[in-house]
Design an enzyme around this catalytic site. Structure first.
Site, PDB file in Angstrom:
ATOM      1  N   GLU A 131     -20.286  -3.410  40.731  1.00 51.48           N
ATOM      2  CA  GLU A 131     -20.005  -1.977  40.735  1.00 51.48           C
ATOM      3  C   GLU A 131     -20.764  -1.322  39.588  1.00 51.48           C
ATOM      4  OE1 GLU A 131     -18.017  -0.108  42.718  1.00 51.48           O
ATOM      5  OE2 GLU A 131     -16.639  -1.516  43.681  1.00 51.48           O
ATOM      6  N   HIS A 158     -22.462  -1.588  44.501  1.00 49.67           N
ATOM      7  CA  HIS A 158     -21.542  -0.480  44.766  1.00 49.67           C
ATOM      8  C   HIS A 158     -21.711   0.590  43.688  1.00 49.67           C
ATOM      9  CE1 HIS A 158     -18.824  -3.182  47.215  1.00 49.67           C
ATOM     10  NE2 HIS A 158     -19.324  -4.091  46.395  1.00 49.67           N
ATOM     11  N   ASP A 177     -22.006   3.985  49.327  1.00 47.01           N
ATOM     12  CA  ASP A 177     -22.529   3.561  48.032  1.00 47.01           C
ATOM     13  C   ASP A 177     -23.432   2.331  48.157  1.00 47.01           C
ATOM     14  OD1 ASP A 177     -19.892   2.349  48.673  1.00 47.01           O
ATOM     15  OD2 ASP A 177     -20.069   1.326  46.764  1.00 47.01           O
ATOM     16  N   HIS A 218     -23.243  -1.478  49.499  1.00 54.10           N
ATOM     17  CA  HIS A 218     -21.999  -1.414  50.262  1.00 54.10           C
ATOM     18  C   HIS A 218     -22.238  -0.654  51.567  1.00 54.10           C
ATOM     19  CE1 HIS A 218     -17.348  -0.830  49.792  1.00 54.10           C
ATOM     20  NE2 HIS A 218     -17.646  -1.743  50.688  1.00 54.10           N
TER      21      HIS A 218
END
Length: 187
Positions: free
Chosen positions: A116, A34, A162, A152
């Site tokens: 992330e 992400h 993303d 994602h």
């Protein structure tokens, strides 16, 4: 990198998020990449950490009022400087992918590790982030039977974009040739 109980990785910062649940039976086999920045397209500060800890002040920025009530987490967050923060033990189910599907399997949170990267769809990620991502992926692969890495955008197409076009999928393919990648990036 060594692992502690419940899938906590040594050598990274731990900030335990309340946003997680038990994994259903079955192996962790997917990594979902992400990007996140709070406020959008701004880097630095501790807003993402506060968001994953349910401590985001909705009055601190107009955008925050739209997301402050969400309960979201990821297993790992890689800052622009390469610092890695873990929010959920990898043996637990983090809430990062939402309504999602990989291959024929729904609910990617059930069988994936969410990473992330501090970033956005419009700016390249830093060299320090990739330098931190590789050993992180190696460690996750050493603990779990990871078969694939996806963005994602690939597990929630049309809903998410993303990690975005600036993410270096070619580097992932070169470093991890045995892993399945999304068709459009594997070529």
């Amino acid at each position: 990198m060594n692992w502690q109980a419940d899938g906590w990785l040594q050598g990274v910062t731990w900030l335990a998020s309340p946003n997680f649940g038990e994994r259903p039976a079955g192996a962790v086999s997917l990594v979902v990449i992400h990007n996140i920045s709070l406020p959008p397209d701004e880097f630095g500060g501790d807003w993402v950490e506060k968001f994953f800890l349910n401590q985001l002040d909705p009055a601190a920025h107009p955008y925050f009022a739209t997301i402050a009530d969400l309960q979201v987490s990821a297993h790992f967050y890689v800052r622009r400087d390469g610092r890695v923060i873990q929010f959920v033990g990898c043996d637990q189910r983090a809430w990062h992918a939402g309504n999602s599907c990989w291959g024929e399997r729904d609910n990617c949170n059930d069988y994936s590790v969410g990473i992330e990267l501090e970033g956005s769809d419009t700016q390249p990620f830093s060299g320090a982030q990739y330098a931190a991502l590789w050993p992180l992926l190696d460690a996750v692969q050493a603990r779990y039977p990871i078969a694939a890495v996806a963005g994602h955008c690939h597990v929630a197409p049309g809903r998410k974009s993303d990690p975005g076009p600036c993410f270096d999928w070619a580097a992932v393919a070169a470093r991890y040739p045995a892993l399945a990648l999304p068709a459009e990036v594997a070529a």
